[in-house]
Motif scaffolding. Sequence first.
Motif, PDB file in Angstrom:
ATOM      1  N   VAL A  16       0.921  -0.792  -0.271  1.00  0.00           N
ATOM      2  CA  VAL A  16       0.176  -0.116   0.027  1.00  0.00           C
ATOM      3  C   VAL A  16       0.717   1.788  -0.570  1.00  0.00           C
ATOM      4  N   PRO A  17       1.569   1.201   1.033  1.00  0.00           N
ATOM      5  CA  PRO A  17       2.615   2.578   0.650  1.00  0.00           C
ATOM      6  C   PRO A  17       3.914   2.560  -0.714  1.00  0.00           C
ATOM      7  N   ASP A  18       3.962   2.212  -1.595  1.00  0.00           N
ATOM      8  CA  ASP A  18       4.393   2.137  -2.409  1.00  0.00           C
ATOM      9  C   ASP A  18       2.705   2.318  -3.470  1.00  0.00           C
ATOM     10  N   LEU A  19       1.862   2.264  -3.488  1.00  0.00           N
ATOM     11  CA  LEU A  19       0.720   2.136  -4.477  1.00  0.00           C
ATOM     12  C   LEU A  19       0.562   3.922  -4.201  1.00  0.00           C
ATOM     13  N   PHE A  20       0.979   4.558  -2.733  1.00  0.00           N
ATOM     14  CA  PHE A  20       0.049   4.987  -2.506  1.00  0.00           C
ATOM     15  C   PHE A  20       1.291   6.147  -2.548  1.00  0.00           C
ATOM     16  N   ARG A  21       2.375   6.110  -3.149  1.00  0.00           N
ATOM     17  CA  ARG A  21       4.208   7.082  -3.587  1.00  0.00           C
ATOM     18  C   ARG A  21       3.284   7.034  -5.398  1.00  0.00           C
ATOM     19  N   ARG A  22       2.971   6.005  -5.678  1.00  0.00           N
ATOM     20  CA  ARG A  22       2.952   5.886  -7.007  1.00  0.00           C
ATOM     21  C   ARG A  22       1.385   6.792  -7.574  1.00  0.00           C
ATOM     22  N   LEU A  23       0.768   6.679  -6.518  1.00  0.00           N
ATOM     23  CA  LEU A  23      -0.809   7.816  -6.631  1.00  0.00           C
ATOM     24  C   LEU A  23      -0.382   9.561  -6.971  1.00  0.00           C
ATOM     25  N   MET A  24       0.520   9.517  -5.413  1.00  0.00           N
ATOM     26  CA  MET A  24       0.665  10.979  -5.845  1.00  0.00           C
ATOM     27  C   MET A  24       1.626  11.717  -6.590  1.00  0.00           C
ATOM     28  N   ALA A  25       2.557  10.715  -7.508  1.00  0.00           N
ATOM     29  CA  ALA A  25       3.427  11.103  -8.142  1.00  0.00           C
ATOM     30  C   ALA A  25       2.461  10.752  -9.783  1.00  0.00           C
ATOM     31  N   ARG A  26       1.664  10.940  -9.901  1.00  0.00           N
ATOM     32  CA  ARG A  26       0.376  11.222 -10.847  1.00  0.00           C
ATOM     33  C   ARG A  26       1.017  12.480 -11.456  1.00  0.00           C
ATOM     34  N   PRO A  27       0.078  13.373 -12.462  1.00  0.00           N
ATOM     35  CA  PRO A  27       0.099  14.337 -12.877  1.00  0.00           C
ATOM     36  C   PRO A  27      -1.410  15.178 -12.061  1.00  0.00           C
ATOM     37  N   LEU A  28      -1.584  16.178 -11.915  1.00  0.00           N
ATOM     38  CA  LEU A  28      -2.985  16.650 -11.455  1.00  0.00           C
ATOM     39  C   LEU A  28      -3.353  17.345 -12.767  1.00  0.00           C
ATOM     40  N   GLU A  29      -5.161  16.363 -13.076  1.00  0.00           N
ATOM     41  CA  GLU A  29      -5.325  17.070 -14.004  1.00  0.00           C
ATOM     42  C   GLU A  29      -6.729  17.600 -13.524  1.00  0.00           C
ATOM     43  N   PRO A  30      -7.536  18.397 -14.628  1.00  0.00           N
ATOM     44  CA  PRO A  30      -8.563  19.382 -14.265  1.00  0.00           C
ATOM     45  C   PRO A  30      -9.779  17.674 -14.787  1.00  0.00           C
ATOM     46  N   LEU A  31     -10.781  17.407 -14.056  1.00  0.00           N
ATOM     47  CA  LEU A  31     -11.759  16.879 -14.187  1.00  0.00           C
ATOM     48  C   LEU A  31     -12.821  17.866 -15.417  1.00  0.00           C
ATOM     49  N   THR A  32     -13.426  18.209 -15.685  1.00  0.00           N
ATOM     50  CA  THR A  32     -13.767  18.315 -16.997  1.00  0.00           C
ATOM     51  C   THR A  32     -15.409  17.691 -17.771  1.00  0.00           C
ATOM     52  N   ARG A  33     -15.723  16.298 -17.431  1.00  0.00           N
ATOM     53  CA  ARG A  33     -16.234  15.604 -18.653  1.00  0.00           C
ATOM     54  C   ARG A  33     -17.064  15.111 -17.189  1.00  0.00           C
ATOM     55  N   GLU A  73     -21.520  12.728  -5.053  1.00  0.00           N
ATOM     56  CA  GLU A  73     -21.866  13.716  -6.095  1.00  0.00           C
ATOM     57  C   GLU A  73     -21.661  15.280  -5.836  1.00  0.00           C
ATOM     58  N   ARG A  74     -21.925  16.292  -4.887  1.00  0.00           N
ATOM     59  CA  ARG A  74     -22.639  17.189  -4.541  1.00  0.00           C
ATOM     60  C   ARG A  74     -20.442  17.440  -4.617  1.00  0.00           C
ATOM     61  N   LEU A  75     -19.513  16.561  -4.272  1.00  0.00           N
ATOM     62  CA  LEU A  75     -17.874  17.315  -5.091  1.00  0.00           C
ATOM     63  C   LEU A  75     -17.551  17.471  -6.104  1.00  0.00           C
ATOM     64  N   LEU A  76     -17.592  16.891  -6.523  1.00  0.00           N
ATOM     65  CA  LEU A  76     -17.440  17.041  -8.117  1.00  0.00           C
ATOM     66  C   LEU A  76     -18.552  17.803  -9.235  1.00  0.00           C
ATOM     67  N   ALA A  77     -19.908  18.491  -8.279  1.00  0.00           N
ATOM     68  CA  ALA A  77     -20.438  19.120  -9.233  1.00  0.00           C
ATOM     69  C   ALA A  77     -20.100  20.303  -9.832  1.00  0.00           C
ATOM     70  N   PRO A  78     -18.912  21.081  -9.257  1.00  0.00           N
ATOM     71  CA  PRO A  78     -18.243  22.199 -10.377  1.00  0.00           C
ATOM     72  C   PRO A  78     -17.681  21.623 -11.532  1.00  0.00           C
ATOM     73  N   SER A  79     -17.101  20.015 -11.864  1.00  0.00           N
ATOM     74  CA  SER A  79     -16.754  19.489 -12.491  1.00  0.00           C
ATOM     75  C   SER A  79     -17.761  18.922 -13.616  1.00  0.00           C
ATOM     76  N   LEU A  80     -19.187  18.711 -13.175  1.00  0.00           N
ATOM     77  CA  LEU A  80     -19.957  17.732 -13.932  1.00  0.00           C
ATOM     78  C   LEU A  80     -20.710  18.927 -14.612  1.00  0.00           C
ATOM     79  N   ARG A  81     -20.468  20.459 -14.529  1.00  0.00           N
ATOM     80  CA  ARG A  81     -21.305  20.935 -15.168  1.00  0.00           C
ATOM     81  C   ARG A  81     -20.681  21.044 -16.334  1.00  0.00           C
TER      82      ARG A  81
END
Length: 141
Positions: free
Chosen positions: A15-32, A61-69
């Motif tokens: 799990v710690p290695d998976l977490f490091r891999r997750l946090m190394a991923r690029p930050l991308e906007p969610l617009t779909r 869903e309320r968390l993602l509402a700004p991106s789901l518009r």
Amino acid sequence: MTAATLDHQQRLATVPDLFRRLMARPLEPLTRARLPAAGAVYVFYQEDEPIHVGSPPHLEERLLAPSLRLALAAHVHQPGHGVPLISVSEPAPRPGRRQPIQARWLNVPDGHDRLLLELYAAQTLGLSVSHPKVRAELAAA
């Protein structure tokens, strides 16, 4: 030790290695209106601040509402009496409107590993968890 205990300990050790891999991923906007990967653990951000950890379909869903518009604005131009032209652009920011959510995510094919990573990431980042199994365990404690 039983084989099941060894398997569980091996999963926990990764799990710690998976977490490091997750946090190394690029930050991308969610617009779909849908998330890019169904079998992934997401860390959601609002203006570079991590705000939530989740894995589909257990997301708020309320968390993602700004991106789901609708993420694009369409404008119709009719020069003279010619054929209408449509241009598409980013919508103008409205006062008080939250920016779309951004996320980084890591595909994790195994559901147990996804759950462990979601819990580990949430605890490490001090965030809430959306998975119903985790919520049920927290409510019972």
